[in-house]
Design a protein around this motif. Structure first.
Motif, mmCIF file in Angstrom:
data_model
loop_
_atom_site.group_PDB
_atom_site.id
_atom_site.type_symbol
_atom_site.label_atom_id
_atom_site.label_comp_id
_atom_site.label_asym_id
_atom_site.label_seq_id
_atom_site.Cartn_x
_atom_site.Cartn_y
_atom_site.Cartn_z
ATOM 1 N N ASP A 195 -0.253 3.752 -2.075
ATOM 2 C CA ASP A 195 1.044 4.184 -1.554
ATOM 3 C C ASP A 195 1.505 3.322 -0.383
ATOM 4 O O ASP A 195 2.370 3.734 0.399
ATOM 5 C CB ASP A 195 0.957 5.650 -1.098
ATOM 6 C CG ASP A 195 0.739 6.600 -2.257
ATOM 7 O OD1 ASP A 195 1.297 6.337 -3.339
ATOM 8 O OD2 ASP A 195 0.008 7.598 -2.080
ATOM 9 N N GLY A 196 0.923 2.136 -0.261
ATOM 10 C CA GLY A 196 1.226 1.304 0.896
ATOM 11 C C GLY A 196 2.311 0.279 0.633
ATOM 12 O O GLY A 196 3.045 0.346 -0.353
ATOM 13 N N TYR A 197 2.369 -0.697 1.521
ATOM 14 C CA TYR A 197 3.388 -1.739 1.474
ATOM 15 C C TYR A 197 2.714 -3.083 1.212
ATOM 16 O O TYR A 197 1.655 -3.383 1.763
ATOM 17 C CB TYR A 197 4.162 -1.788 2.790
ATOM 18 C CG TYR A 197 4.881 -0.493 3.103
ATOM 19 C CD1 TYR A 197 6.171 -0.260 2.639
ATOM 20 C CD2 TYR A 197 4.249 0.507 3.849
ATOM 21 C CE1 TYR A 197 6.827 0.931 2.906
ATOM 22 C CE2 TYR A 197 4.897 1.703 4.122
ATOM 23 C CZ TYR A 197 6.173 1.912 3.649
ATOM 24 O OH TYR A 197 6.824 3.095 3.902
ATOM 25 N N ALA A 198 3.351 -3.899 0.364
ATOM 26 C CA ALA A 198 2.815 -5.210 0.031
ATOM 27 C C ALA A 198 3.839 -6.271 0.418
ATOM 28 O O ALA A 198 4.929 -5.968 0.900
ATOM 29 C CB ALA A 198 2.498 -5.284 -1.460
ATOM 30 N N GLY A 199 3.460 -7.507 0.218
ATOM 31 C CA GLY A 199 4.392 -8.580 0.513
ATOM 32 C C GLY A 199 3.919 -9.425 1.676
ATOM 33 O O GLY A 199 3.073 -9.025 2.486
ATOM 34 N N ALA A 200 4.486 -10.619 1.755
ATOM 35 C CA ALA A 200 4.060 -11.575 2.784
ATOM 36 C C ALA A 200 4.290 -11.035 4.187
ATOM 37 O O ALA A 200 3.517 -11.338 5.107
ATOM 38 C CB ALA A 200 4.813 -12.888 2.590
ATOM 39 N N TYR A 201 5.335 -10.235 4.361
ATOM 40 C CA TYR A 201 5.642 -9.767 5.715
ATOM 41 C C TYR A 201 4.529 -8.894 6.286
ATOM 42 O O TYR A 201 4.335 -8.842 7.506
ATOM 43 C CB TYR A 201 6.986 -9.021 5.738
ATOM 44 C CG TYR A 201 6.930 -7.574 5.321
ATOM 45 C CD1 TYR A 201 6.707 -6.571 6.259
ATOM 46 C CD2 TYR A 201 7.111 -7.190 3.991
ATOM 47 C CE1 TYR A 201 6.668 -5.232 5.888
ATOM 48 C CE2 TYR A 201 7.067 -5.875 3.611
ATOM 49 C CZ TYR A 201 6.852 -4.884 4.563
ATOM 50 O OH TYR A 201 6.809 -3.564 4.197
ATOM 51 N N VAL A 202 3.757 -8.196 5.405
ATOM 52 C CA VAL A 202 2.674 -7.332 5.894
ATOM 53 C C VAL A 202 1.556 -8.183 6.486
ATOM 54 O O VAL A 202 0.999 -7.857 7.543
ATOM 55 C CB VAL A 202 2.150 -6.423 4.766
ATOM 56 C CG1 VAL A 202 1.031 -5.529 5.288
ATOM 57 C CG2 VAL A 202 3.272 -5.572 4.183
ATOM 58 N N ALA A 203 1.220 -9.283 5.824
ATOM 59 C CA ALA A 203 0.195 -10.183 6.360
ATOM 60 C C ALA A 203 0.656 -10.795 7.672
ATOM 61 O O ALA A 203 -0.135 -10.934 8.628
ATOM 62 C CB ALA A 203 -0.118 -11.279 5.344
ATOM 63 N N GLU A 204 1.919 -11.169 7.754
ATOM 64 C CA GLU A 204 2.463 -11.719 8.991
ATOM 65 C C GLU A 204 2.414 -10.680 10.103
ATOM 66 O O GLU A 204 2.126 -10.998 11.268
ATOM 67 C CB GLU A 204 3.900 -12.191 8.763
ATOM 68 C CG GLU A 204 4.014 -13.374 7.808
ATOM 69 C CD GLU A 204 5.445 -13.646 7.381
ATOM 70 O OE1 GLU A 204 6.353 -12.892 7.830
ATOM 71 O OE2 GLU A 204 5.666 -14.595 6.599
ATOM 72 N N LEU A 205 2.701 -9.435 9.737
ATOM 73 C CA LEU A 205 2.669 -8.353 10.718
ATOM 74 C C LEU A 205 1.243 -8.108 11.204
ATOM 75 O O LEU A 205 1.004 -7.865 12.396
ATOM 76 C CB LEU A 205 3.257 -7.093 10.092
ATOM 77 C CG LEU A 205 3.662 -5.943 11.012
ATOM 78 C CD1 LEU A 205 4.577 -6.421 12.122
ATOM 79 C CD2 LEU A 205 4.345 -4.852 10.202
ATOM 80 N N ALA A 206 0.296 -8.200 10.293
ATOM 81 C CA ALA A 206 -1.108 -8.025 10.684
ATOM 82 C C ALA A 206 -1.516 -9.084 11.698
ATOM 83 O O ALA A 206 -2.222 -8.785 12.684
ATOM 84 C CB ALA A 206 -1.997 -8.095 9.442
ATOM 85 N N LYS A 380 10.784 -3.323 -1.375
ATOM 86 C CA LYS A 380 9.933 -3.411 -0.198
ATOM 87 C C LYS A 380 8.472 -3.189 -0.572
ATOM 88 O O LYS A 380 7.573 -3.891 -0.113
ATOM 89 C CB LYS A 380 10.368 -2.383 0.843
ATOM 90 C CG LYS A 380 9.568 -2.475 2.150
ATOM 91 C CD LYS A 380 9.939 -1.396 3.135
ATOM 92 C CE LYS A 380 11.338 -1.508 3.641
ATOM 93 N NZ LYS A 380 11.625 -0.518 4.705
ATOM 94 N N ARG A 381 8.181 -2.227 -1.435
ATOM 95 C CA ARG A 381 6.792 -1.902 -1.752
ATOM 96 C C ARG A 381 6.141 -2.983 -2.617
ATOM 97 O O ARG A 381 4.952 -3.259 -2.491
ATOM 98 C CB ARG A 381 6.721 -0.547 -2.465
ATOM 99 C CG ARG A 381 7.067 0.609 -1.538
ATOM 100 C CD ARG A 381 6.813 1.942 -2.201
ATOM 101 N NE ARG A 381 7.136 3.043 -1.306
ATOM 102 C CZ ARG A 381 6.293 3.536 -0.410
ATOM 103 N NH1 ARG A 381 5.093 3.027 -0.285
ATOM 104 N NH2 ARG A 381 6.657 4.536 0.360
ATOM 105 N N LYS A 382 6.899 -3.616 -3.500
ATOM 106 C CA LYS A 382 6.323 -4.637 -4.377
ATOM 107 C C LYS A 382 6.257 -5.997 -3.708
ATOM 108 O O LYS A 382 5.681 -6.939 -4.260
ATOM 109 C CB LYS A 382 7.139 -4.739 -5.678
ATOM 110 C CG LYS A 382 7.012 -3.493 -6.554
ATOM 111 C CD LYS A 382 7.796 -3.672 -7.831
ATOM 112 C CE LYS A 382 7.693 -2.421 -8.710
ATOM 113 N NZ LYS A 382 8.483 -2.556 -9.958
#
Length: 560
Positions: A195-206, A380-382
């Motif tokens: 049920d989370g969020y994927a995508g390049a922006y999540v790695a950048e946010l991490a 956003k999720r995909k």
């Protein structure tokens, strides 16, 4: 002479006729504002009014007779050149060139304030729009409201209202934990949770979270989730603010949903509703009796498991706005929120308000963006998200804002990137901005010849010199601007500003292309009072176009 000034002139004539006994009307029957319109056909005067048809019955006469009586009085009024009675009692009014030309001087004198009015003086309005989760970048789904919400705020302000633009942060609920878990997964090289969020922006946010607080991902699991949620939330919200500011969309208030619960506003709201008798319990859940006020079903405030619903937050939030002193609360909601209209109206009625007086809900349709004829998709999720920043960079802030602002909110919209970025007269934003740039070039060329505006636009300015038919058309178009702005504010329809600017740019270009209306002297000709009068007109056009573009949050370039 503007339509507003002519309206006052007509009303004054009616008052004078009543006062001297020529017209059998009570003072109270004389309208405070007389409707003045531009005739649809040439040759029917500069303006028209149907006031005689409206008042004839009360005056005990027929419309044409009243129109004739009123026309005779108006012919004596300053600035009126002629009156024609048409049909059953319409008055077609021609104003003299001096009165018409004075509009240009009035615009130049008013400057950036031209178009502003007092029609909504004293009204305090809260405009809530976008209201995104702080779990990812703003994207295509937010762009239309980012433009329309901001533009609505601008036109309301121009009409005299006190406006607060508010962003409601959806920072409460399980999605915030899913958000934190997604960042943790990205940081640890794991797949995103179901049920989370994927995508390049999540790695950048991490990576940004780790940089802001080194070692955060080494914390114990429960402590880590809370810490990552807080850091990720702060970083993502800051990015949303910076994105919107760069997009010329400013918010006065960023309101946290979570703060409603932490402050005790939600329990206070429930207690108030109980006191008003609009809640009841059923099968362990607490309901608001919204069907009493037109909703299709009663709404749950507290579920049987004790969990508060979003509707409980919505009600507390509405009451918070009203407690802050807002007369009207304006909501801009997405296409999937049609059911919210009656729901919110019923909610306002349940807390003792008249929704016709305190609530406006606008539903916007979706926007599709085409690139090379193919729709740009997002999720956003995909992780296939197309961000607002990316759109603004590719299309340009001005082109994107104007293209979104020129259509009613409730109309589905498809924009082709190639079309809205094309530098041609077929592109509306280019067409309007080029009109502004052209006036700036005219003014600069005049300065090179030593031309100047007549001193203080006073005795040196002969308004009657702006007498050509094309100049009359242009002056009448410019005179309409305040009324267009007031109507856009009243109806919450900023697209009226865009369409007005396009029409006015067309009228301006026809004047510019008319040989008899050349502003600059030719060859060795000396600068004449007519040249200087036309310079005033060019300044007036520049000011109106700049003011109109400003209401849409679009720049007015001096060169293109």
């Amino acid at each position: 002479m503007t339509p507003e000034q002519l309206s006052t002139t007509v009303r004054d004539a009616l008052v004078a006729l009543v006062a001297d006994g020529s017209l059998a009307l009570a003072d109270a029957d004389v309208p405070t504002t007389v409707t003045i319109e531009r005739p649809r056909q040439k040759g029917h005067g500069d303006y028209a009014t149907n006031v005689a048809l409206q008042l004839a019955k009360k005056a005990g006469t027929n419309p044409r007779a009243l129109a004739t009586l009123l026309g005779e009085r108006l012919e004596q009024a300053e600035g009126v050149a002629g009156i024609e009675i048409a049909g059953p009692g319409f008055l077609n009014i021609t104003v003299d060139a001096g009165a018409q030309g004075q509009v240009a001087a009035d615009i130049v004198a008013a400057g950036a304030t031209y178009g502003r009015s007092h029609t909504l003086d004293g009204l305090t309005v809260n405009v809530e729009f976008i209201s995104a989760n702080p779990t990812g970048p703003l994207h295509l789904g937010h762009t239309r409201w980012a433009v329309l919400g901001d533009a609505i705020g601008r036109v309301l302000d121009a009409a005299g209202a006190v406006v607060t633009r508010e962003f409601y942060i959806n920072d409460r609920g399980v999605q915030m934990n899913h958000f934190a878990d997604s960042i943790i997964a990205a940081a640890l090289g794991r797949p995103a949770p179901e049920d989370g969020y994927a995508g390049a922006y999540v790695a950048e946010l991490a990576a940004a979270v780790e940089a802001a607080r080194p070692g955060i991902f080494d914390l114990p699991a429960d402590e880590r989730r809370a810490a990552v949620r807080a850091e990720g939330y702060a970083i993502q919200l800051r990015e949303q603010r910076e994105t919107l500011e760069a997009f010329q969309t400013h918010f006065d208030v960023w309101f946290s949903e979570l703060s409603l619960h932490e402050s005790g506003s939600v329990p206070d709201t429930l207690a108030r509703l109980k006191a008003l008798g609009h809640v009841y319990e059923s099968e362990g859940a607490l309901f608001m009796r919204t069907t009493d006020f037109g909703d299709d079903k009663d709404r749950v405030l507290i579920k049987s498991d004790g969990e508060l619903t979003y509707f409980a937050s919505d009600t507390a939030y509405y009451l918070d706005k009203r407690a802050r002193g807002f007369d009207r609360c304006l909501y801009l909601l997405g296409a999937d929120h049609h059911g919210y209209v009656n729901r919110l109206r019923a909610m306002a009625a349940c807390v003792g308000d008249d929704p016709d007086e305190t609530l406006d809900v606008l539903i916007g349709q979706l926007v599709k963006i085409l690139r090379d004829g193919v729709e740009v998709k997002l999720s956003k999720r995909k992780g296939t998200i197309v961000t607002l920043n990316e759109l603004a960079d590719e299309i340009g802030v001005d082109a994107l804002r104007y293209s979104l602002a020129r259509y009613p909110a409730d109309s589905p919209l498809t924009l082709d990137i190639a079309e809205i970025t094309r530098a041609s007269a077929d592109n509306p934003v280019y067409y309007v901005q080029y009109a502004h740039a052209r006036t700036c070039r005219m003014i600069a060329n005049a300065a090179d010849l030593g031309m100047r505006l007549p001193d203080a636009l006073g005795d040196d300015f002969d308004a009657a010199l702006l007498s050509h038919e094309r100049e009359g058309e242009l002056l009448r178009a410019l005179a309409e601007f305040p009324r267009v702005v007031a109507t856009a504010a009243e109806l919450r329809e900023p697209h009226r500003i865009a369409r007005y600017l396009e029409d006015t740019a067309s009228v301006f270009n026809k004047w510019y292309d008319t040989r008899e209306c050349r502003m600059l002297p030719q060859g060795d000709e000396p600068v004449s009072p007519t040249n200087e009068a036309r310079l005033v007109l060019a300044h007036a056009v520049r000011q109106v176009v700049a003011n109109g573009l400003g209401l849409l949050g679009v720049s007015a370039p001096e060169r293109m």
